[in-house]
Design a protein around this motif. Sequence first.
Motif, PDB file in Angstrom:
ATOM      1  N   PRO A  63       8.409   4.553   3.195  1.00  0.00           N
ATOM      2  CA  PRO A  63       8.308   5.112   2.025  1.00  0.00           C
ATOM      3  C   PRO A  63       9.195   6.496   2.128  1.00  0.00           C
ATOM      4  O   PRO A  63      10.082   6.914   1.203  1.00  0.00           O
ATOM      5  CB  PRO A  63       6.863   5.489   1.433  1.00  0.00           C
ATOM      6  CG  PRO A  63       6.068   4.241   2.273  1.00  0.00           C
ATOM      7  CD  PRO A  63       6.803   4.187   3.658  1.00  0.00           C
ATOM      8  N   SER A  64       8.989   7.195   3.037  1.00  0.00           N
ATOM      9  CA  SER A  64       9.692   8.340   3.495  1.00  0.00           C
ATOM     10  C   SER A  64      11.128   8.345   3.443  1.00  0.00           C
ATOM     11  O   SER A  64      11.963   8.869   2.918  1.00  0.00           O
ATOM     12  CB  SER A  64       9.238   9.126   4.580  1.00  0.00           C
ATOM     13  OG  SER A  64       9.916  10.236   4.886  1.00  0.00           O
ATOM     14  N   PHE A  77      12.067   4.258  -6.180  1.00  0.00           N
ATOM     15  CA  PHE A  77      10.827   4.702  -6.543  1.00  0.00           C
ATOM     16  C   PHE A  77       9.931   3.795  -6.544  1.00  0.00           C
ATOM     17  O   PHE A  77       8.781   3.898  -5.816  1.00  0.00           O
ATOM     18  CB  PHE A  77      10.975   5.462  -7.835  1.00  0.00           C
ATOM     19  CG  PHE A  77      11.634   6.623  -7.882  1.00  0.00           C
ATOM     20  CD1 PHE A  77      11.574   7.665  -7.080  1.00  0.00           C
ATOM     21  CD2 PHE A  77      12.463   7.131  -8.937  1.00  0.00           C
ATOM     22  CE1 PHE A  77      12.412   8.763  -7.146  1.00  0.00           C
ATOM     23  CE2 PHE A  77      13.341   8.233  -9.304  1.00  0.00           C
ATOM     24  CZ  PHE A  77      13.206   9.135  -8.064  1.00  0.00           C
ATOM     25  N   ALA A  78      10.118   2.518  -7.115  1.00  0.00           N
ATOM     26  CA  ALA A  78       9.098   1.581  -7.337  1.00  0.00           C
ATOM     27  C   ALA A  78       8.772   1.048  -5.934  1.00  0.00           C
ATOM     28  O   ALA A  78       7.561   0.827  -5.596  1.00  0.00           O
ATOM     29  CB  ALA A  78       9.811   0.470  -8.204  1.00  0.00           C
ATOM     30  N   ALA A  79       9.735   0.741  -4.949  1.00  0.00           N
ATOM     31  CA  ALA A  79       9.572   0.130  -3.755  1.00  0.00           C
ATOM     32  C   ALA A  79       8.571   1.244  -2.823  1.00  0.00           C
ATOM     33  O   ALA A  79       7.566   0.901  -2.081  1.00  0.00           O
ATOM     34  CB  ALA A  79      10.814   0.039  -2.872  1.00  0.00           C
ATOM     35  N   SER A  80       8.742   2.469  -2.905  1.00  0.00           N
ATOM     36  CA  SER A  80       7.862   3.612  -2.365  1.00  0.00           C
ATOM     37  C   SER A  80       6.509   3.435  -2.793  1.00  0.00           C
ATOM     38  O   SER A  80       5.619   3.220  -1.653  1.00  0.00           O
ATOM     39  CB  SER A  80       8.405   4.975  -2.433  1.00  0.00           C
ATOM     40  OG  SER A  80       9.469   5.170  -2.018  1.00  0.00           O
ATOM     41  N   TYR A  81       6.394   3.211  -3.751  1.00  0.00           N
ATOM     42  CA  TYR A  81       4.666   3.240  -4.343  1.00  0.00           C
ATOM     43  C   TYR A  81       4.167   1.803  -4.149  1.00  0.00           C
ATOM     44  O   TYR A  81       3.043   1.661  -3.612  1.00  0.00           O
ATOM     45  CB  TYR A  81       4.842   3.411  -5.877  1.00  0.00           C
ATOM     46  CG  TYR A  81       4.844   4.893  -6.215  1.00  0.00           C
ATOM     47  CD1 TYR A  81       3.882   5.792  -6.222  1.00  0.00           C
ATOM     48  CD2 TYR A  81       6.231   5.460  -6.545  1.00  0.00           C
ATOM     49  CE1 TYR A  81       4.113   7.309  -6.389  1.00  0.00           C
ATOM     50  CE2 TYR A  81       6.235   6.848  -6.829  1.00  0.00           C
ATOM     51  CZ  TYR A  81       5.306   7.542  -6.632  1.00  0.00           C
ATOM     52  OH  TYR A  81       5.642   9.011  -7.031  1.00  0.00           O
ATOM     53  N   LEU A  82       5.025   0.863  -4.377  1.00  0.00           N
ATOM     54  CA  LEU A  82       4.532  -0.529  -4.092  1.00  0.00           C
ATOM     55  C   LEU A  82       4.263  -1.115  -2.749  1.00  0.00           C
ATOM     56  O   LEU A  82       3.443  -1.649  -2.358  1.00  0.00           O
ATOM     57  CB  LEU A  82       5.546  -1.669  -4.578  1.00  0.00           C
ATOM     58  CG  LEU A  82       5.800  -1.509  -6.144  1.00  0.00           C
ATOM     59  CD1 LEU A  82       6.760  -2.701  -6.639  1.00  0.00           C
ATOM     60  CD2 LEU A  82       4.296  -2.092  -6.935  1.00  0.00           C
ATOM     61  N   TRP A  83       5.104  -0.027  -1.553  1.00  0.00           N
ATOM     62  CA  TRP A  83       4.789  -0.176  -0.507  1.00  0.00           C
ATOM     63  C   TRP A  83       3.426   0.115   0.183  1.00  0.00           C
ATOM     64  O   TRP A  83       2.463  -0.586   1.048  1.00  0.00           O
ATOM     65  CB  TRP A  83       5.905   0.315   0.444  1.00  0.00           C
ATOM     66  CG  TRP A  83       5.707   0.390   1.816  1.00  0.00           C
ATOM     67  CD1 TRP A  83       5.002   0.929   2.913  1.00  0.00           C
ATOM     68  CD2 TRP A  83       6.661  -0.745   2.640  1.00  0.00           C
ATOM     69  NE1 TRP A  83       5.380   0.347   4.183  1.00  0.00           N
ATOM     70  CE2 TRP A  83       6.404  -0.519   4.074  1.00  0.00           C
ATOM     71  CE3 TRP A  83       7.575  -1.701   2.207  1.00  0.00           C
ATOM     72  CZ2 TRP A  83       6.768  -1.287   5.138  1.00  0.00           C
ATOM     73  CZ3 TRP A  83       8.119  -2.653   3.312  1.00  0.00           C
ATOM     74  CH2 TRP A  83       7.810  -2.549   4.834  1.00  0.00           C
TER      75      TRP A  83
END
Length: 304
Positions: free
Chosen positions: A184-185, A229-235
């Motif tokens: 996510p980072s 953005f979505a990928a970071s939170y979903l991860w």
Amino acid sequence: MQQTLKADEGWRIWWQLTRPHTLTASFVPVLLGTIISLAETRPNFTIFILMMLATLFLQAATNMFNEYYDFKRGLDNEQSVGIGGTIVRNGVRPSSVLGLALALYGAAALMGLYIAANTSWWLLAVGGVAMAIGYLYTGGPLPIAYTPLGELFSGVTMGMAIVLISYFVQTGHVSGWAIALSVPSMILVGAIMMSNNIRDLEGDRKGGRKTLAILAGRKNAITILLLFFAASYLWILAMVLTGSLTPWALLVFLSSGKPIGAIRIFRKENVPLKVMPAMKATAQTNTFFGFLLCIGLLLGYWTN
């Protein structure tokens, strides 16, 4: 014509040259990597502080290289939006900007030497590559910033790599769990670069750049940013659902208002000055997401 800086505003101009809103892209990964190491060891505070300062210096120097080479290539003028263009607007000597960037690199190298001497000499090679990427981002015959790879290089170097190095200098190894938490980072640091390229799309196109935002087009670039953005939170959600993280990690969702606001502004406005709040919100997403993830990890350690 260069103008003379007033004494009372000089320090503000030099501070602006570091592009402070981007410095969390180095601060947060160092903190995250160190917090991850708490599951295995008691961190060395001296190494942590030196790692933090070295990465902040590298980030600030990279920003100054960007300032210098944008000026040399004629991309900045007195109408430039944002912090870029300080040389032409505020009378800072280009040689002074380049000299300070090199001095910051030198200071970071000395800190890196100490860290390597107390951990692993292989870090000198890793640090050398990171410094080269920082310089080549806007310097050299084919700057990375002029290609569609800017988000990838900045994300991998300033996001993932710094997390893993910060973890390694405390534990002496790199784990799969640390790699997973660095993803996510990596994505959010890349998002900072994407937001910058969306804002500067027209100016970059005129300057001959071929950024991802230019190749994709503004509408698609905003969609890509949304996916970042979505990928970071979903991860993080996926890591919680699979048991790799405790539910405390879901605290990162408290920061979701920032990316939502950034996307709304980018979709509503297309004038560079008016999308500046969206850029700020993107940088804040990286900061708040990272801090909340650190808090979630700490709570997870303590409750288990």
